[in-house]
Design an enzyme around this catalytic site. Structure first.
Site, short mmCIF file in Angstrom:
data_model
loop_
_atom_site.label_atom_id
_atom_site.label_comp_id
_atom_site.label_asym_id
_atom_site.label_seq_id
_atom_site.Cartn_x
_atom_site.Cartn_y
_atom_site.Cartn_z
N GLY A 112 0.84 -1.19 0.00
CA GLY A 112 0.00 0.00 0.00
C GLY A 112 0.87 1.24 0.00
N CYS A 113 0.40 2.29 0.60
CA CYS A 113 1.14 3.55 0.66
C CYS A 113 2.49 3.35 1.33
CB CYS A 113 0.32 4.58 1.44
SG CYS A 113 1.18 6.14 1.68
N PHE A 114 3.54 3.81 0.69
CA PHE A 114 4.87 3.58 1.26
C PHE A 114 5.10 4.34 2.54
CE2 PHE A 114 6.55 6.18 -2.63
CZ PHE A 114 6.04 7.37 -2.15
N TRP A 115 4.34 5.39 2.83
CA TRP A 115 4.46 6.09 4.10
C TRP A 115 4.17 5.13 5.25
CZ3 TRP A 115 0.78 10.74 2.84
CH2 TRP A 115 1.39 11.58 1.90
N CYS A 116 3.16 4.27 5.05
CA CYS A 116 2.78 3.31 6.09
C CYS A 116 3.86 2.26 6.31
CB CYS A 116 1.48 2.60 5.70
SG CYS A 116 0.05 3.69 5.53
#
Length: 182
Positions: free
Chosen positions: A17-21
């Site tokens: 998913g989102c790489f920030w996570c």
């Protein structure tokens, strides 16, 4: 991140998913020395965030993780990975939808491939649902733009961080507390 001057790092690239996570999860884990957000798996050179968000480059938002296998092994890295995202959703994590949010393990060695297969089979059995996680040889990795790096650490009060990343971090602390940095 930890200093591992006297050790040999191993690398694996994961999309969840989102790489920030995914970045924020692995930055909290002991034995992980590097976590770099970026893009892999697509067909254009050095893509931008705007290009991959269009969904037509085939790149996935990923993190390239450097870890010390004498402190944490790949199996444990992958167990954390599968516990902190939904590997049963095709190209989606919550409200984030599109091919750039695919669940993927990009392995660098045949040994990593075998470990990933084992953990994926265990995870599928545990969840009782088919995994949508791709298992592929590591393609070229392109680091993300600087403003994506350390996003959660720099913007913990931002709405997305509060609604999406903070709950993942709470789950990580609850399930994997002994593996986290103090």
């Amino acid at each position: 991140m930890e200093n591992t001057e006297n050790s040999q790092l191993e690398f694996v690239t994961l999309g969840g998913g989102c790489f920030w996570c995914t970045e924020s999860v692995f930055q909290a884990v002991r034995g992980v020395s590097e976590v770099v957000s970026g893009y892999s798996g697509g067909h254009i050179e050095n893509p931008s965030y705007e290009q991959i968000c269009g969904g037509d480059t085939d790149h996935v938002e990923v993190v390239r993780i450097g870890f010390d296998p004498s402190v944490i092994d790949l199996q444990t890295i992958l167990e954390i990975f599968f516990a902190t995202h939904d590997p049963t959703s095709l190209n989606r994590q919550g409200a984030d939808a599109g091919t750039q949010y695919a669940s993927v393990v990009f392995y660098e060695t045949e040994q990593q491939k075998e470990v990933a297969r084992k953990v994926m089979a265990q995870t599928q059995e545990l969840l009782g649902r088919k995994l949508e996680t791709r298992l592929e040889p590591a393609p070229k990795f392109w680091p993300a733009e600087d403003y994506h790096r350390d996003y959660y650490a720099r913007h913990p009060q931002q709405g997305y961080c509060q609604m999406v990343i903070s709950p993942k971090m709470a789950k990580l602390r609850q399930k994997f507390a002994p593996l986290l940095r103090t």
